[in-house]
Design a protein around this motif. Structure first.
Motif, short mmCIF file in Angstrom:
data_model
loop_
_atom_site.label_atom_id
_atom_site.label_comp_id
_atom_site.label_asym_id
_atom_site.label_seq_id
_atom_site.Cartn_x
_atom_site.Cartn_y
_atom_site.Cartn_z
N ARG A 196 49.35 38.99 43.02
CA ARG A 196 48.31 38.05 42.59
C ARG A 196 48.97 36.97 41.75
NH1 ARG A 196 43.20 41.16 40.83
NH2 ARG A 196 43.26 41.49 43.08
N ARG A 214 40.08 34.18 45.58
CA ARG A 214 39.37 35.10 44.71
C ARG A 214 38.38 34.28 43.88
NH1 ARG A 214 41.66 37.43 40.88
NH2 ARG A 214 40.67 39.45 41.03
N ASP A 235 45.30 36.13 45.88
CA ASP A 235 46.04 37.29 46.37
C ASP A 235 46.98 36.79 47.46
OD1 ASP A 235 44.86 39.20 44.72
OD2 ASP A 235 43.18 39.51 46.07
#
Length: 473
Positions: free
Chosen positions: A361, A331, A342
């Motif tokens: 996450r 990310r 993630d």
């Protein structure tokens, strides 16, 4: 051991102190409105709305800082079902490199951290778009041995040579350095002309494939799967075909020839036939000389140890469980000690219920990412009611081999446990069941509080056949 409630209370107090002016505006506005001031209602509304966001922001910060996992995080339908030996990594894309460059293998001979000093002081730093900030990528000095291309695709090749340089490494791809195998592009035109090799560009995502961190399978036109992980010759040949045609999509960790253009599928099929007729040996998990490439002591992350445990947590049924990463996806949010990813984690409950996959996450420490080719296992702290799981990075780091574990007996003899030793898991469970904290990797049984588990610890050591490294009485 911190609980989720204590973390939430701490964040709530912090947010309340930072936004203390808004409750004051709420009271001031309400008082002014009561006295007939027309502006009072607007100030009261602004103060009330902002005051109401304080617990919301505290809850959000707590979920990031203390990422508990529950059955509500179970992977929903529509996602692929992964096997226990699968690991899918969605790493950032590499630059295409110069036209005509050769794709070859390079061995990492030495590695050292040059710098890692992100400017941001915030707990979480998020960037818009698909931007990969250089300050959150450690700069590492590498000495490489670059091999000649086995298949030059018609281009003039160069022989084996060594090169030293500094590269910014995406945190997700650090394990390729520890494994010692990289995929590089060599510019055919060097500074001295076409006779000498040119600039070396590392393809980091493809390097994690060659390192074996990411698993890889190929399904042929008849639907038969073939394992390709750590078969270096075949993987390099596949990468050259992929680069020549502009890229081949992997579905999870699988290349399905039935989904490719006919010409590309035919080239892959011919390659499979070639290696089926002349099988190659599978490469080791890591190349010799890992100690010269292991950067875990220089990279940020939590200190590895036997972990902390609260007496109350232990008495009420808190315990440890194990899980395994099946998927990681990059990310644009980062913390100083690791990227926010993630992830899909397969959790194996200890109550006899079937394992389940959870999508969560998580902030993954960089030192753990550096040994991801060795293990994807994690240690989870389970709440007393068995409904919530939290990744324990201290214990996970020790289980992953980020530090050398040691047991010191009552007589002073020292027993060193090999990296990723089978004895670590029962020792961690033994300490946790008695509510004993030992955040360091050294377990000293001469301490008074260890008296109740000393004999049980030595029994585990003897059962694993560990010999003392220090024979002093």
């Amino acid at each position: 051991m911190r609980s989720r409630t204590s973390v939430f209370v701490g964040n709530l107090v912090f947010m309340a102190l930072c936004m203390a002016a808004f409750p004051f505006f709420l009271v001031l506005g309400a008082a002014a409105w009561h006295d007939g001031e027309e502006w009072g209602w607007l100030v009261a509304v602004i103060g009330g709305v902002c005051t109401a966001t304080i617990p919301v922001m505290a809850a959000t910060a707590t979920r990031q800082e203390f990422p508990g996992i529950t059955r509500r995080d179970a992977v929903k339908g529509g996602r692929p079902s992964y096997g226990d030996d699968t690991f899918v990594m969605w790493a950032p894309r590499s630059q295409p490199g110069p036209v005509g460059a050769q794709l070859v293998r390079a061995d990492v001979l030495e590695a050292s951290l040059v710098r890692y000093s992100p400017d941001g002081e915030a707990t979480f730093t998020t960037y818009c778009g698909n931007y990969a900030p250089a300050e959150f990528m450690p700069e590492i000095r590498l000495r490489l041995r670059v091999h000649a291309a086995e298949e030059s695709e018609g281009a003039a090749g160069h022989g084996e040579f060594e090169v030293t340089g500094e590269w910014r490494v995406p945190p997700l791809c650090l394990s390729a350095i520890t494994a010692g195998r990289l995929v590089v592009l060599v510019d055919p035109a060097g500074p001295a002309g076409p006779e000498g090799p040119g600039r070396v560009t590392v393809l980091w995502p493809r390097s994690t494939l060659l390192a074996g961190t990411r698993t890889c399978r190929v399904i042929d036109l008849e639907g038969r799967p073939a394992e390709v992980t750590r078969y270096l010759g075949r993987q390099l040949a596949q990468m050259r075909i992929s680069r020549a045609v502009g890229g081949v999509e992997m579905v999870g960790d699988t290349i399905d020839l039935r989904l490719l253009e006919a010409g590309t599928a035919a080239r892959y099929g011919a390659l499979a036939d070639r290696f089926r007729d002349c099988p190659e040996d599978r490469a080791p998990v890591t190349e010799p000389g890992e100690e010269a490439r292991l950067l875990v002591d220089e990279l940020p992350g939590e200190e590895a140890g036997f972990g902390t445990a609260g007496r109350r947590w232990s008495r009420h049924g808190g315990h440890l469980a194990r899980g395994r990463f099946l998927e990681m996806r990059g990310r644009t949010t980062f913390q100083v000690h690791g990227p926010v990813l993630d992830t899909v984690l397969r959790i194996r409950p200890t109550d006899g219920t079937p394992p389940f996959d959870a999508a969560r996450r998580l902030t993954v420490p960089m030192d753990y990412l550096a040994v991801l080719h060795h293990t994807k296992e994690v240690v989870l702290c389970v709440s007393p009611d068995g409904r919530s799981y939290a990744v324990d990075w201290q214990r996970t780091g020790l289980l992953a081999g980020l530090a050398t574990a040691k047991v010191i007996g009552r007589d002073g003899r020292e027993f060193s446990l090999p990296a990723r030793s089978e004895a670590l898991w029962p020792l961690m469970n033994l300490l946790a069941s008695h509510g004993l904290s030992n955040p360091a990797p050294v377990l000293d049984l001469r301490r008074r509080r260890m008296g109740e588990v000393a004999e049980a610890v030595m029994e585990v050591v003897r059962d694993r056949g560990l010999e003392p490294t220090d024979h002093r009485a």
